[in-house]
Design a protein around this motif. Structure first.
Motif, PDB file in Angstrom:
ATOM      1  N   UNK A 347      -3.817   3.220  -6.385  1.00  0.00           N
ATOM      2  CA  UNK A 347      -4.713   4.027  -7.219  1.00  0.00           C
ATOM      3  C   UNK A 347      -3.939   5.228  -7.737  1.00  0.00           C
ATOM      4  N   UNK A 348      -3.968   5.436  -9.055  1.00  0.00           N
ATOM      5  CA  UNK A 348      -3.297   6.573  -9.678  1.00  0.00           C
ATOM      6  C   UNK A 348      -4.315   7.679  -9.906  1.00  0.00           C
ATOM      7  N   UNK A 483      -2.364  -5.160  -8.611  1.00  0.00           N
ATOM      8  CA  UNK A 483      -3.419  -4.380  -9.255  1.00  0.00           C
ATOM      9  C   UNK A 483      -3.117  -2.897  -9.083  1.00  0.00           C
ATOM     10  N   UNK A 484      -3.291  -2.140 -10.160  1.00  0.00           N
ATOM     11  CA  UNK A 484      -3.134  -0.689 -10.140  1.00  0.00           C
ATOM     12  C   UNK A 484      -4.386  -0.087 -10.755  1.00  0.00           C
ATOM     13  N   UNK A 485      -5.081   0.756  -9.997  1.00  0.00           N
ATOM     14  CA  UNK A 485      -6.358   1.301 -10.432  1.00  0.00           C
ATOM     15  C   UNK A 485      -6.159   2.663 -11.088  1.00  0.00           C
ATOM     16  N   UNK A 486      -6.988   2.946 -12.082  1.00  0.00           N
ATOM     17  CA  UNK A 486      -6.988   4.210 -12.793  1.00  0.00           C
ATOM     18  C   UNK A 486      -7.905   5.184 -12.057  1.00  0.00           C
ATOM     19  N   UNK A 831     -13.241   3.985  -3.507  1.00  0.00           N
ATOM     20  CA  UNK A 831     -12.648   4.135  -4.834  1.00  0.00           C
ATOM     21  C   UNK A 831     -11.279   4.784  -4.805  1.00  0.00           C
ATOM     22  N   UNK A 832     -10.880   5.335  -3.671  1.00  0.00           N
ATOM     23  CA  UNK A 832      -9.503   5.823  -3.518  1.00  0.00           C
ATOM     24  C   UNK A 832      -8.577   4.750  -2.961  1.00  0.00           C
TER      25      UNK A 832
END
Length: 851
Positions: A347-348, A483-486, A831-832
């Motif tokens: 997560x970014x 997967x990389x989350x915004x 969500x983190x």
């Protein structure tokens, strides 16, 4: 038979041969062909960096082509030399040669000499002399131009000439007095073999000399073993053994195989791993073994999925048998390519516009072409190459200097990319939905590279395991997709759609019913009276911890059972402010241990004599001035403030509120998940000090007649003995509904054993790469869902098995209209976390969990 062509374990070309002054070179770096280790050259470890290739003279190359029907003869009647450049420094444990006579009637090379020497620089050569070697016996003489040589060695295959101590060398030179004879093969061995019992006859090396007429025996009549160290990682495809004894077969005696990547952690080969041998049983000291094996050559034991190993043990119940030969057929596993960062589910924080993403890892060759790609549109299939866009104008290449993991050479790379989210280019905006997830992959020579779910796993495992074994243990279930989350704020990602009004721990059918509910259950007016009526503190069990999984409160938990009535009662006093749902963990935990500044106490009891309304809830608030407690129809457990009882309770404890009677049906006590808590370091309040009290509290939960999911979970945590004193909690338990099914025709993956139709962890393999369902259970369901949903077998959202969880409703409740996780702290942490990455791997989620 295999010749020298596989001598560097990561090689596709022929190694360098030097005949007189004809010099050609080739390096090690890629895959080698297969071979029978007991009859051929062991592939050597690739530790070098040179990668020059040219054609080797055809006739000289015949001595390393694995074919005794081809040969090399120079036409020289005197001393001549073949020097083999291994292309890398390797551990040499033996050399043998095959020669044929110009006069077929000759049995030995009468009067002719032979010599073997080694070098690291191709300048200074050290001869393998007598008695610092074994295998070639006298006559060892000063012979002609070569002062140290063996004389009159037989034609055909010689025995292996083995140094007493393995030698590190890059060049191996074989010299012989020509006599117009032809050399058909020269083989270099890198494996060693040992036995755990004293040898009474023969040599243990007879078991890998390619000759079933030679062998060894020990004085042991019980279990014993030989251990083979291949000197590098190999993939074992099949094996067989040759033993001899006084009778027709070995009767009831057992045999077993174990493999290891590091020589420390051993895994037994079990019947589900292989085919070809029968009579598999639990036998004597070795619980997984074959017995009643015949003498002579056994059948081949073939591996369904060849294990990658460096060490192999063959164990047998001795019975004074002669062990003649262990034949091991292997391939040289290709070097692994690995993406270390980003891990799956990264997560970014702070959004993605203009933010570079760093990709790093290891390529398996120095000349690899590395590409970074992004899924063009989340609605497209990640399995199709056409769905991906390149993010690099030209492919990158790794560093030329390798990093070595226990002999496996790999080439580091670091690549930075900045995928645009420019709204003026719709096609690019689709790549990364706002507050969503982008899917990336890294390719080496157009093949997706492995990635990991847990960033700590590779670092930990690389210290003790080969790079391949580490990759197998840590690899992501996403099969090359990352997967990389915004994250759209500085604290981490949050749901893109926040429903209006009350959101957390909410049951609207209970609004303004708290006082009526208390009247129905006859609630006591204060906590002291409630405790007295239930017999506290006599026989109570107390634990203190920080509830890190959902409420974020320091907790002081008291539970007791009324032995006469079977009534179970618990009350928990909470510490810390719930104003923002994100308490200071250290201060909340310290308050719970000290018993200072309590906020509210929640109490429950179970009455087995009631068929309805058997579980009841009570909330008492603490007056900080007077220290008194009073019954409260509302309580604040998150930043949204006061919510009504019992709705705020049954939001997690399950149950159906009956407005007509104000009763609650089918509510449940929740199990105590020790892995979701944090603990004090104060003596007496550590996790270890409280293990037994938590077990007693979980045993009390079982006494409340919970639904099957809770019963299975608690029993699993305590290995089906939750009632046994001092049984330690094991949070690794995974219910059968989340495990892959298996059978004789559908075996489990490496690291798992088929038992009862499902795949269970093999205790001898740690860590292991989990199947998808187990990964999703541990990384998503157990952390963010299980606390509440384990009590909800008839919930509107049944997700207690992997099939139910991955059916699609999870996406709707979590991503499309985010109402789950239902507790504030749990949702924040979800969500983190990397949970969305695992969800995408388990559920078709075209929005990427965020649009």
């Amino acid at each position: 038979m295999l010749g020298f062509a596989n001598v560097c374990g990561a090689m596709t070309r022929t190694p360098k041969l030097i005949f007189f002054l004809s010099l050609t070179a080739v390096g090690c770096g890629e895959a080698a062909p297969d071979g029978l280790i007991s009859e051929s050259t062991q592939p050597l470890e690739s530790l070098c960096t040179g990668a020059v290739s040219s054609v080797v003279p055809a006739t000289a190359s015949n001595v390393i082509d694995g074919n005794t029907a081809t040969h090399f003869g120079s036409g020289n009647n005197n001393w001549q030399t073949v020097t083999i450049d291994l292309g890398c420094t390797a551990r040499v444990t033996g050399v043998r040669r095959n020669m044929v006579a110009t006069t077929p009637s000759l049995a030995t090379r009468n009067g002719q000499g032979e010599m073997v020497s080694v070098s690291n620089d191709n300048v200074t050569f050290t001869p393998l002399t007598f008695p610092t070697t074994f295998g070639w016996g006298p006559p060892y003489v000063n012979y002609g131009a070569q002062l140290q040589a063996w004389h009159t060695v037989g034609y055909g295959w010689s025995r292996f000439l083995r140094p007493n101590t393995p030698i590190q060398a890059r060049y191996v030179r074989f010299q012989w007095d020509g006599n117009f004879d032809a050399v058909t093969e020269v083989e270099v061995d890198t494996k060693t073999i040992s036995v755990n019992q004293a040898v009474t006859s023969g040599s243990v090396y007879n078991a890998i000399d390619g000759n079933s007429s030679t062998g060894f025996t020990t004085a042991q009549t019980q279990w014993q073993q030989v251990e083979v160290d291949f000197g590098r990682s190999v993939a074992l495809t099949r094996l067989r053994r040759n033993m001899s004894g006084a009778s027709a077969n070995r009767g009831e005696n057992g045999e077993q195989i174990q493999v290891s990547a590091d020589g420390t952690t051993w895994r037994p080969i079990v019947v589900g791993d292989v085919a070809g041998w029968e009579a598999y049983t639990n036998y004597g000291a070795q619980r997984q073994a074959w017995k009643r094996m015949p003498y002579g050559w056994s059948n081949y034991l073939s591996f369904r999925q060849p294990p990658v190993l460096r060490y192999l043990r063959y164990l047998w119940d001795g019975n004074s048998d002669n062990f003649n030969e262990l034949e091991l057929e292997t391939t040289s596993p290709t070097a692994m390519s690995t993406v270390l960062l980003p891990t799956n589910g990264t997560v970014l924080g702070g959004g993605v516009e203009g933010q570079p993403i760093e990709f790093s890892g290891f390529a398996s060759t120095r000349d690899a072409q590395i590409r970074v790609q992004i899924l063009r549109d989340p609605a497209l299939s990640p399995s199709l190459d056409s769905s991906w866009d390149d993010l690099l104008a030209t492919p990158a290449t790794p560093q030329s200097v390798p990093t070595v993991f226990f002999g496996d050479a790999h080439y580091p790379f670091e690549i930075s990319v900045t995928p645009t989210t420019n709204g003026s280019i719709p096609a690019q905006l689709l790549r990364w939905p706002p507050a969503g997830v982008a899917l990336f992959r890294v390719l080496q020579n157009n093949v997706p590279m492995r990635s990991f779910d847990d960033g700590d796993c590779p670092e930990t495992q690389s210290l003790t395991r080969t790079q391949r074994a580490m990759s197998e243990a840590c690899q992501s279930h996403m099969s090359g997709v990352i997967s990389v989350a915004d994250g759209d704020d500085s604290q981490g990602a949050i749901p893109p759609q926040q429903p209006s009004g009350t959101e957390y721990l909410s049951r609207f059918d209970t609004v303004n019913n708290g006082s009526f509910y208390y009247q129905h259950i006859g609630a006591e007016s204060n906590l002291n009276l409630w405790r007295t009526n239930r017999g506290f503190p006599a026989g109570e069990v107390v634990t203190r911890f920080y509830n890190a999984g959902d409420l974020g409160l320091g907790r002081e938990m008291h539970c007791r059972t009324n032995a006469a009535t079977g009534q179970v009662s618990c009350y928990v006093t909470n510490y810390g402010s719930a104003a923002d749902g994100l308490n200071d963990e250290a201060s909340a935990l310290a308050s719970a241990v000290a018993g200072t500044n309590p906020v509210a106490t929640v109490a429950m009891d179970f009455r087995p004599n009631l068929t309805d309304d058997s579980v009841r809830f009570y909330v008492y608030v603490h007056n900080p001035i007077t220290g008194q407690t009073s019954l409260a129809p509302q309580v604040a457990l998150d930043s949204e403030g006061l919510k009504d009882v019992p709705g705020v309770c049954i939001a997690c404890h399950s149950g159906q509120f009956q407005p007509a009677t104000r009763a609650v049906r089918n509510a449940e006590f929740l199990p105590f998940d020790l892995d979701s808590y944090s603990y004090s370091t104060v003596p007496g309040h550590t996790r270890a000090a409280q293990e037994e009290n938590f077990r007693l509290q979980n045993a009390m939960v079982l006494a409340t007649q919970p639904p099957p999911a809770i019963t299975e979970l608690i029993n699993g945590w305590y290995h089906n003995t939750p009632g046994t004193a001092n049984t330690v909690f094991d949070g690794n338990f995974v219910p059968n509904g989340w495990r892959p099914a298996c059978s004789a025709s559908t075996p489990c993956k490496s690291g798992y054993l088929c038992s009862g139709g499902v795949c269970l962890e093999d205790a001898a393999v740690s860590p292991r790469s989990d199947p998808e369902g187990i990964t999703v259970y541990r990384q998503v369901y157990a952390k963010y869902c299980r606390t509440c949903h384990v009590a909800m077998p008839i919930s509107p959202l049944p997700i207690d098995t992997y099939a139910a969880f991955s059916a699609g409703a999870v996406q709707f409740r979590t991503c499309d209209q985010p109402q789950m996780p239902h507790a504030e702290l749990t949702r924040y942490r979800f969500w983190q976390s990397n949970a969305r990455g695992h969800l995408i791997g388990a559920i078709p989620m075209p929005t990427g969990c965020g649009e």
